[in-house]
Design a protein around this motif. Structure first.
Motif, PDB file in Angstrom:
ATOM      1  N   MET A   1       3.669 -14.936  -8.238  1.00 41.00           N
ATOM      2  CA  MET A   1       3.643 -13.514  -8.505  1.00 41.00           C
ATOM      3  C   MET A   1       4.453 -12.791  -7.416  1.00 41.00           C
ATOM      4  O   MET A   1       4.280 -13.067  -6.232  1.00 41.00           O
ATOM      5  N   PRO A   2       5.326 -11.864  -7.800  1.00 38.78           N
ATOM      6  CA  PRO A   2       6.114 -11.112  -6.799  1.00 38.78           C
ATOM      7  C   PRO A   2       5.203 -10.279  -5.882  1.00 38.78           C
ATOM      8  O   PRO A   2       4.126  -9.849  -6.282  1.00 38.78           O
ATOM      9  N   VAL A   3       5.663 -10.056  -4.666  1.00 37.61           N
ATOM     10  CA  VAL A   3       4.852  -9.354  -3.666  1.00 37.61           C
ATOM     11  C   VAL A   3       4.644  -7.878  -3.999  1.00 37.61           C
ATOM     12  O   VAL A   3       3.731  -7.251  -3.465  1.00 37.61           O
ATOM     13  N   TRP A   4       5.433  -7.311  -4.873  1.00 32.68           N
ATOM     14  CA  TRP A   4       5.335  -5.886  -5.174  1.00 32.68           C
ATOM     15  C   TRP A   4       4.343  -5.574  -6.285  1.00 32.68           C
ATOM     16  O   TRP A   4       4.042  -4.414  -6.540  1.00 32.68           O
ATOM     17  N   VAL A   5       3.800  -6.584  -6.947  1.00 32.08           N
ATOM     18  CA  VAL A   5       2.920  -6.346  -8.097  1.00 32.08           C
ATOM     19  C   VAL A   5       1.612  -5.692  -7.674  1.00 32.08           C
ATOM     20  O   VAL A   5       1.168  -4.713  -8.282  1.00 32.08           O
ATOM     21  N   VAL A   6       0.974  -6.206  -6.631  1.00 33.89           N
ATOM     22  CA  VAL A   6      -0.319  -5.652  -6.200  1.00 33.89           C
ATOM     23  C   VAL A   6      -0.159  -4.223  -5.678  1.00 33.89           C
ATOM     24  O   VAL A   6      -0.913  -3.329  -6.098  1.00 33.89           O
ATOM     25  N   PRO A   7       0.790  -3.927  -4.784  1.00 33.49           N
ATOM     26  CA  PRO A   7       0.936  -2.531  -4.352  1.00 33.49           C
ATOM     27  C   PRO A   7       1.267  -1.579  -5.505  1.00 33.49           C
ATOM     28  O   PRO A   7       0.788  -0.447  -5.534  1.00 33.49           O
ATOM     29  N   LEU A   8       2.064  -2.041  -6.462  1.00 34.35           N
ATOM     30  CA  LEU A   8       2.380  -1.202  -7.613  1.00 34.35           C
ATOM     31  C   LEU A   8       1.131  -0.908  -8.430  1.00 34.35           C
ATOM     32  O   LEU A   8       0.893   0.239  -8.831  1.00 34.35           O
ATOM     33  N   ALA A   9       0.323  -1.920  -8.671  1.00 36.39           N
ATOM     34  CA  ALA A   9      -0.909  -1.726  -9.437  1.00 36.39           C
ATOM     35  C   ALA A   9      -1.891  -0.824  -8.694  1.00 36.39           C
ATOM     36  O   ALA A   9      -2.522   0.051  -9.295  1.00 36.39           O
ATOM     37  N   VAL A  10      -2.001  -1.013  -7.390  1.00 35.74           N
ATOM     38  CA  VAL A  10      -2.905  -0.190  -6.593  1.00 35.74           C
ATOM     39  C   VAL A  10      -2.443   1.268  -6.597  1.00 35.74           C
ATOM     40  O   VAL A  10      -3.242   2.184  -6.820  1.00 35.74           O
ATOM     41  N   SER A  11      -1.164   1.499  -6.363  1.00 39.38           N
ATOM     42  CA  SER A  11      -0.674   2.877  -6.325  1.00 39.38           C
ATOM     43  C   SER A  11      -0.795   3.540  -7.690  1.00 39.38           C
ATOM     44  O   SER A  11      -1.128   4.717  -7.784  1.00 39.38           O
ATOM     45  N   GLY A  12      -0.545   2.792  -8.754  1.00 37.81           N
ATOM     46  CA  GLY A  12      -0.706   3.356 -10.097  1.00 37.81           C
ATOM     47  C   GLY A  12      -2.145   3.721 -10.390  1.00 37.81           C
ATOM     48  O   GLY A  12      -2.434   4.801 -10.911  1.00 37.81           O
ATOM     49  N   GLY A  13      -3.065   2.838 -10.036  1.00 36.31           N
ATOM     50  CA  GLY A  13      -4.480   3.117 -10.268  1.00 36.31           C
ATOM     51  C   GLY A  13      -4.988   4.284  -9.436  1.00 36.31           C
ATOM     52  O   GLY A  13      -5.691   5.169  -9.939  1.00 36.31           O
ATOM     53  N   VAL A  14      -4.616   4.303  -8.168  1.00 31.54           N
ATOM     54  CA  VAL A  14      -5.037   5.401  -7.297  1.00 31.54           C
ATOM     55  C   VAL A  14      -4.416   6.714  -7.771  1.00 31.54           C
ATOM     56  O   VAL A  14      -5.076   7.756  -7.793  1.00 31.54           O
ATOM     57  N   GLY A  15      -3.159   6.671  -8.174  1.00 29.83           N
ATOM     58  CA  GLY A  15      -2.506   7.880  -8.675  1.00 29.83           C
ATOM     59  C   GLY A  15      -3.151   8.413  -9.936  1.00 29.83           C
ATOM     60  O   GLY A  15      -3.297   9.626 -10.114  1.00 29.83           O
ATOM     61  N   LEU A  16      -3.571   7.504 -10.827  1.00 29.30           N
ATOM     62  CA  LEU A  16      -4.236   7.936 -12.063  1.00 29.30           C
ATOM     63  C   LEU A  16      -5.586   8.593 -11.796  1.00 29.30           C
ATOM     64  O   LEU A  16      -6.019   9.458 -12.559  1.00 29.30           O
ATOM     65  N   VAL A  17      -6.230   8.204 -10.725  1.00 33.20           N
ATOM     66  CA  VAL A  17      -7.528   8.803 -10.378  1.00 33.20           C
ATOM     67  C   VAL A  17      -7.337  10.049  -9.505  1.00 33.20           C
ATOM     68  O   VAL A  17      -8.003  11.065  -9.697  1.00 33.20           O
ATOM     69  N   ALA A  18      -6.424   9.971  -8.540  1.00 28.15           N
ATOM     70  CA  ALA A  18      -6.268  11.055  -7.566  1.00 28.15           C
ATOM     71  C   ALA A  18      -5.602  12.292  -8.158  1.00 28.15           C
ATOM     72  O   ALA A  18      -5.925  13.417  -7.743  1.00 28.15           O
ATOM     73  N   THR A  19      -4.707  12.133  -9.104  1.00 26.44           N
ATOM     74  CA  THR A  19      -3.998  13.290  -9.649  1.00 26.44           C
ATOM     75  C   THR A  19      -4.927  14.254 -10.399  1.00 26.44           C
ATOM     76  O   THR A  19      -4.923  15.456 -10.109  1.00 26.44           O
TER      77      THR A  19
END
Length: 73
Positions: A1-19
């Motif tokens: 799995m590429p190293v950017w997958v987890v940070p992308l998923a975390v930022s997307g999830g946090v953004g969906l909740v925080a916005t």
């Protein structure tokens, strides 16, 4: 799995909740830009969207670091 997958998923999830949370907070506390004759928007616009984005970026940075938040702050 590429190293950017987890940070992308975390930022997307946090953004969906925080916005929406930041929007509710801004509307509830009056931190909004009101329409006027010199403004392009026609509805009240909340100001705190940038904070939600910043929270998502910090969460992604913490998720990508082996030390977590210690390397962010």
């Amino acid at each position: 799995m590429p190293v950017w997958v987890v940070p992308l998923a975390v930022s997307g999830g946090v953004g969906l909740v925080a916005t929406p949370a930041a929007r509710r907070l801004a509307l509830g506390s009056g931190l909004v830009d009101r329409p006027g004759p010199r403004k392009a928007h026609r509805r009240v616009t909340p100001y705190l969207g940038g904070i939600a984005i910043a929270v998502a970026v910090v969460a992604a940075r913490a998720a990508s670091s082996p030390r977590g938040l210690d390397s962010v702050v």
